[in-house]
Design a protein around this motif. Structure first.
Motif, PDB file in Angstrom:
ATOM      1  N   ARG A   1       0.825  -1.202   0.000  1.00  0.00           N
ATOM      2  CA  ARG A   1       0.000   0.000   0.000  1.00  0.00           C
ATOM      3  C   ARG A   1       0.864   1.257   0.000  1.00  0.00           C
ATOM      4  N   GLY A   2       0.374   2.291  -0.683  1.00  0.00           N
ATOM      5  CA  GLY A   2       1.065   3.563  -0.695  1.00  0.00           C
ATOM      6  C   GLY A   2       1.330   4.042  -2.109  1.00  0.00           C
ATOM      7  N   PRO A   3       1.861   5.249  -2.251  1.00  0.00           N
ATOM      8  CA  PRO A   3       2.130   5.808  -3.585  1.00  0.00           C
ATOM      9  C   PRO A   3       3.289   5.090  -4.266  1.00  0.00           C
ATOM     10  N   VAL A   4       3.351   5.236  -5.584  1.00  0.00           N
ATOM     11  CA  VAL A   4       4.441   4.635  -6.352  1.00  0.00           C
ATOM     12  C   VAL A   4       5.761   5.361  -6.078  1.00  0.00           C
ATOM     13  N   PHE A   5       5.674   6.684  -6.030  1.00  0.00           N
ATOM     14  CA  PHE A   5       6.893   7.482  -5.880  1.00  0.00           C
ATOM     15  C   PHE A   5       7.008   8.037  -4.464  1.00  0.00           C
ATOM     16  N   TYR A   6       8.239   8.127  -4.008  1.00  0.00           N
ATOM     17  CA  TYR A   6       8.526   8.718  -2.703  1.00  0.00           C
ATOM     18  C   TYR A   6       9.249  10.038  -2.935  1.00  0.00           C
ATOM     19  N   ARG A   7       8.724  11.104  -2.384  1.00  0.00           N
ATOM     20  CA  ARG A   7       9.338  12.432  -2.530  1.00  0.00           C
ATOM     21  C   ARG A   7      10.148  12.730  -1.275  1.00  0.00           C
ATOM     22  N   SER A   8      11.437  12.708  -1.421  1.00  0.00           N
ATOM     23  CA  SER A   8      12.334  12.966  -0.295  1.00  0.00           C
ATOM     24  C   SER A   8      12.871  14.395  -0.414  1.00  0.00           C
ATOM     25  N   THR A   9      12.555  15.226   0.548  1.00  0.00           N
ATOM     26  CA  THR A   9      13.043  16.604   0.526  1.00  0.00           C
ATOM     27  C   THR A   9      14.528  16.611   0.864  1.00  0.00           C
ATOM     28  N   ARG A  10      15.322  17.109  -0.095  1.00  0.00           N
ATOM     29  CA  ARG A  10      16.771  17.098   0.080  1.00  0.00           C
ATOM     30  C   ARG A  10      17.363  18.437  -0.343  1.00  0.00           C
ATOM     31  N   PRO A  11      18.445  18.860   0.304  1.00  0.00           N
ATOM     32  CA  PRO A  11      19.110  20.089  -0.111  1.00  0.00           C
ATOM     33  C   PRO A  11      19.763  19.905  -1.476  1.00  0.00           C
ATOM     34  N   GLY A  12      19.579  20.882  -2.345  1.00  0.00           N
ATOM     35  CA  GLY A  12      20.205  20.849  -3.656  1.00  0.00           C
ATOM     36  C   GLY A  12      21.315  21.867  -3.751  1.00  0.00           C
TER      37      GLY A  12
ATOM     38  N   PRO B   1      16.245  23.382  -0.820  1.00  0.00           N
ATOM     39  CA  PRO B   1      15.579  22.077  -0.833  1.00  0.00           C
ATOM     40  C   PRO B   1      14.795  21.833  -2.118  1.00  0.00           C
ATOM     41  N   PHE B   2      14.698  20.573  -2.494  1.00  0.00           N
ATOM     42  CA  PHE B   2      13.866  20.161  -3.624  1.00  0.00           C
ATOM     43  C   PHE B   2      13.355  18.756  -3.335  1.00  0.00           C
ATOM     44  N   ASP B   3      12.329  18.334  -4.073  1.00  0.00           N
ATOM     45  CA  ASP B   3      11.754  16.998  -3.909  1.00  0.00           C
ATOM     46  C   ASP B   3      12.500  16.002  -4.789  1.00  0.00           C
ATOM     47  N   CYS B   4      13.303  15.167  -4.161  1.00  0.00           N
ATOM     48  CA  CYS B   4      14.061  14.149  -4.889  1.00  0.00           C
ATOM     49  C   CYS B   4      13.159  12.924  -5.076  1.00  0.00           C
ATOM     50  N   LEU B   5      12.915  12.549  -6.330  1.00  0.00           N
ATOM     51  CA  LEU B   5      11.975  11.470  -6.647  1.00  0.00           C
ATOM     52  C   LEU B   5      12.671  10.105  -6.600  1.00  0.00           C
ATOM     53  N   LYS B   6      11.982   9.128  -5.993  1.00  0.00           N
ATOM     54  CA  LYS B   6      12.459   7.752  -5.956  1.00  0.00           C
ATOM     55  C   LYS B   6      11.252   6.826  -6.009  1.00  0.00           C
ATOM     56  N   PHE B   7      11.468   5.610  -6.483  1.00  0.00           N
ATOM     57  CA  PHE B   7      10.429   4.598  -6.291  1.00  0.00           C
ATOM     58  C   PHE B   7      10.349   4.283  -4.796  1.00  0.00           C
ATOM     59  N   ARG B   8       9.128   4.167  -4.285  1.00  0.00           N
ATOM     60  CA  ARG B   8       8.969   3.866  -2.867  1.00  0.00           C
ATOM     61  C   ARG B   8       9.479   2.451  -2.590  1.00  0.00           C
TER      62      ARG B   8
ATOM     63  N   LEU C   1      14.803  -3.322  -5.628  1.00  0.00           N
ATOM     64  CA  LEU C   1      15.088  -2.041  -6.272  1.00  0.00           C
ATOM     65  C   LEU C   1      16.355  -1.405  -5.706  1.00  0.00           C
ATOM     66  N   ARG C   2      16.512  -1.475  -4.395  1.00  0.00           N
ATOM     67  CA  ARG C   2      17.694  -0.877  -3.774  1.00  0.00           C
ATOM     68  C   ARG C   2      18.964  -1.646  -4.125  1.00  0.00           C
ATOM     69  N   ARG C   3      18.846  -2.966  -4.187  1.00  0.00           N
ATOM     70  CA  ARG C   3      20.017  -3.779  -4.468  1.00  0.00           C
ATOM     71  C   ARG C   3      20.649  -3.385  -5.795  1.00  0.00           C
ATOM     72  N   PHE C   4      19.814  -3.048  -6.778  1.00  0.00           N
ATOM     73  CA  PHE C   4      20.317  -2.682  -8.105  1.00  0.00           C
ATOM     74  C   PHE C   4      20.136  -1.192  -8.399  1.00  0.00           C
ATOM     75  N   SER C   5      19.868  -0.394  -7.356  1.00  0.00           N
ATOM     76  CA  SER C   5      19.739   1.065  -7.474  1.00  0.00           C
ATOM     77  C   SER C   5      18.670   1.493  -8.468  1.00  0.00           C
ATOM     78  N   LEU C   6      17.685   0.621  -8.714  1.00  0.00           N
ATOM     79  CA  LEU C   6      16.608   0.972  -9.639  1.00  0.00           C
ATOM     80  C   LEU C   6      15.652   1.997  -9.041  1.00  0.00           C
ATOM     81  N   ASP C   7      15.649   2.133  -7.717  1.00  0.00           N
ATOM     82  CA  ASP C   7      14.771   3.116  -7.089  1.00  0.00           C
ATOM     83  C   ASP C   7      15.186   4.543  -7.417  1.00  0.00           C
ATOM     84  N   GLU C   8      16.410   4.739  -7.937  1.00  0.00           N
ATOM     85  CA  GLU C   8      16.903   6.080  -8.253  1.00  0.00           C
ATOM     86  C   GLU C   8      16.471   6.558  -9.643  1.00  0.00           C
TER      87      GLU C   8
END
Length: 512
Positions: free
Chosen positions: A350-361, A366-373, A412-419
């Motif tokens: 359950r939850g959204p497809v994308f995770y918006r992580s607020t990160r300093p650019g 700050p900006f919303d860095c997009l990742k697969f949840r 996804l994390r193992r192969f960095s596909l979430d990025e």
């Protein structure tokens, strides 16, 4: 009284002052006196070598640019124009002449700006060649569009860029190898005297010994402090300099001490130049910094401004163009994979497809860095509770067996596909394909001040972190890799990092 053949100072005409400094007496001849231009040219073989080096490199660059344009136009005529080989060769040759003068002129100017016609020790390698050719292509494209030319496609620009990188870099590599072989076979070396303090002489001597080609041959040293044990001969004191230069046929003196006394340095330079001996200085940290300094005119004292290592001007335009084209191309090619991963994330938990992580650019904004949840939808609330399980040092937060990660997320994390969704951040101008990785706010707040230099540029999807051990390195080492990237950036370096990212991801080195 014997005088040296070139009219330099007589050894017996030197005398020493009460404080031990060397004072040359006046001579009726001085090698610094002007000679007729033709005679000076003949006598100074270094001038002849410089002339031959520049002419040969100009000729090779001309051949490389001509072949790049010709090959690109010939392929287009053969593939899309349905021409026979004979007519296509003649037509491609004629069309090449139309573009050649402008392309070659811009190439020479930008190559000269990048020191690509400098002598062997200072001449940059492949990364600077690629960056300069990319700039040539960009300038040509802007000029063509500004002059109102229309193109059915931009094939001529990217095709000639690719072929010019192949031809020009190959020709220059061959030039370096052949000239190095010729100099080695001819026994060409420059006899050098090291002058300075013991530990610095030792460091420079070891560096020269480890230099490929060994075009500089240290004949000995003169040390102002207790003498080092580096295998070289001690040739006396600074008061003996004139005699040493003539007796040992020294061609250059290397000052191997950033704290060399100023008055003695002035006298040393004068004695050397009176004998036609070059003087070089082994750089300290300050001299290395000055290499990227910018002169500030209009001051009573010559000042140089140390600019921060940011991407501005044409460098920013080149990097931004590379990022935009690369990210759009990757989004197009990877669209089936992105769609598949989106469905997998959506259907697995359950939850959204994308995770918006607020990160300093850049600049810490700050900006919303997009990742697969990759975690359960309420994962963020347990960060503080899991702080004790953190396996990374410094500002980083990493847990190898994080209980919050979903099964799909772990893959996804193992192969960095979430990025991969961060390609959208690149298109929006919030990130770059290659650069320092953006840290979460939690990590950013724990950074020391010297760490924050990495925020002078756009953060990247990948970088030297990802191809140099990733999570296996400690945080300070990772930051130093960022600094190294900022100092040495080029389009070629970005391409190398992107290519190395793929095997680094699939070998899963340091990833969790």
């Amino acid at each position: 009284m014997h005088r040296v053949a070139n009219g330099a100072l007589n050894v017996d005409q030197q005398h020493e002052t009460g404080d031990g400094t060397l004072v040359p007496a006046m001579s009726d001849r001085d090698v610094r006196r002007k000679r007729p231009p033709a005679l000076s040219f003949v006598l100074r073989m270094a001038t002849l070598r410089k002339f031959m080096r520049i002419v040969s490199l100009l000729a090779l660059d001309f051949a490389g640019v001509w072949l790049a344009l010709f090959t690109a136009l010939l392929l287009k005529l053969l593939i899309k124009g349905n021409h026979e080989l004979g007519p296509a060769l003649r037509l491609a040759s004629g069309q090449t002449e139309d573009f050649l003068a402008f392309a070659y002129l811009v190439t020479v100017l930008l190559f000269a700006r990048s020191d690509l016609y400098a002598d062997r020790p200072r001449r940059p390698g492949l990364p600077k060649i690629v960056a300069s050719l990319f700039q040539v292509t960009l300038v040509a494209l802007i000029f063509a569009l500004a002059s109102g030319q229309d193109f059915s496609s931009y094939y001529i620009f990217y095709a000639s860029l690719g072929f010019s990188i192949l031809y020009v870099s190959s020709f220059r590599w061959l030039h370096t190898e052949v000239t190095g072989w010729l100099l080695s076979r001819a026994g060409y070396t420059r006899r050098a005297l090291l002058v300075g303090s013991g530990k610095h002489i030792d460091q420079v001597a070891h560096a020269l010994a480890a230099t490929p080609g060994k075009e500089i041959e240290p004949v000995g040293y003169i040390s102002l402090t207790p003498r080092p044990d580096n295998g070289l001969r001690s040739l006396g004191s600074l008061a003996d300099l004139g005699a040493v230069l003539e007796r040992d046929r020294v061609q250059e003196v290397i000052i191997a001490d950033p704290d060399f006394p100023q008055e003695q340095a002035v006298e040393l330079v004068d004695v050397c130049h009176q004998r036609g001996v070059d003087v070089n200085i082994a750089p300290s940290t300050m001299e290395i910094l000055v290499q990227r300094a910018e002169f500030v005119p209009g001051q009573s004292v010559p000042l140089f401004k140390l600019k921060p290592p940011v991407f501005d001007g044409i460098d920013f335009a080149v990097k931004r163009t590379f990022d935009l084209i690369g990210s759009l191309l990757l989004l197009t090619l990877l669209s089936p994979l992105l769609l598949t991963l989106s469905l997998a994330v959506k259907l697995s938990s359950r939850g959204p497809v994308f995770y918006r992580s607020t990160r300093p650019g850049i600049g810490g904004l700050p900006f919303d860095c997009l990742k697969f949840r990759t975690m359960t939808d309420d994962a963020g609330v347990s960060d503080e509770e899991l702080e004790a399980l953190n396996e990374a040092d410094g500002a980083l937060f990493k847990i190898r067996d994080d209980p919050r990660i979903t099964p799909v997320g772990r893959f996804l994390r193992r192969f960095s596909l979430d990025e991969l969704p961060q390609l959208v951040n690149v298109v929006r101008g919030e990130m770059s394909l290659v650069g320092p990785r953006p840290l979460p706010l939690r990590d950013f707040e724990k950074l020391e001040e010297w760490h924050k230099k990495r925020y002078l540029v756009l953060p990247g999807i990948t970088g030297l972190w990802q191809v140099s051990g990733r999570s296996e390195l400690d945080f300070d080492d990772l930051v130093r890799l960022d600094f190294l990237y900022l100092e040495r950036w080029s389009v070629a370096l970005d391409l190398v990092i992107l290519l190395k990212t793929v095997p680094a991801v699939f070998t899963q080195r340091g990833a969790f």
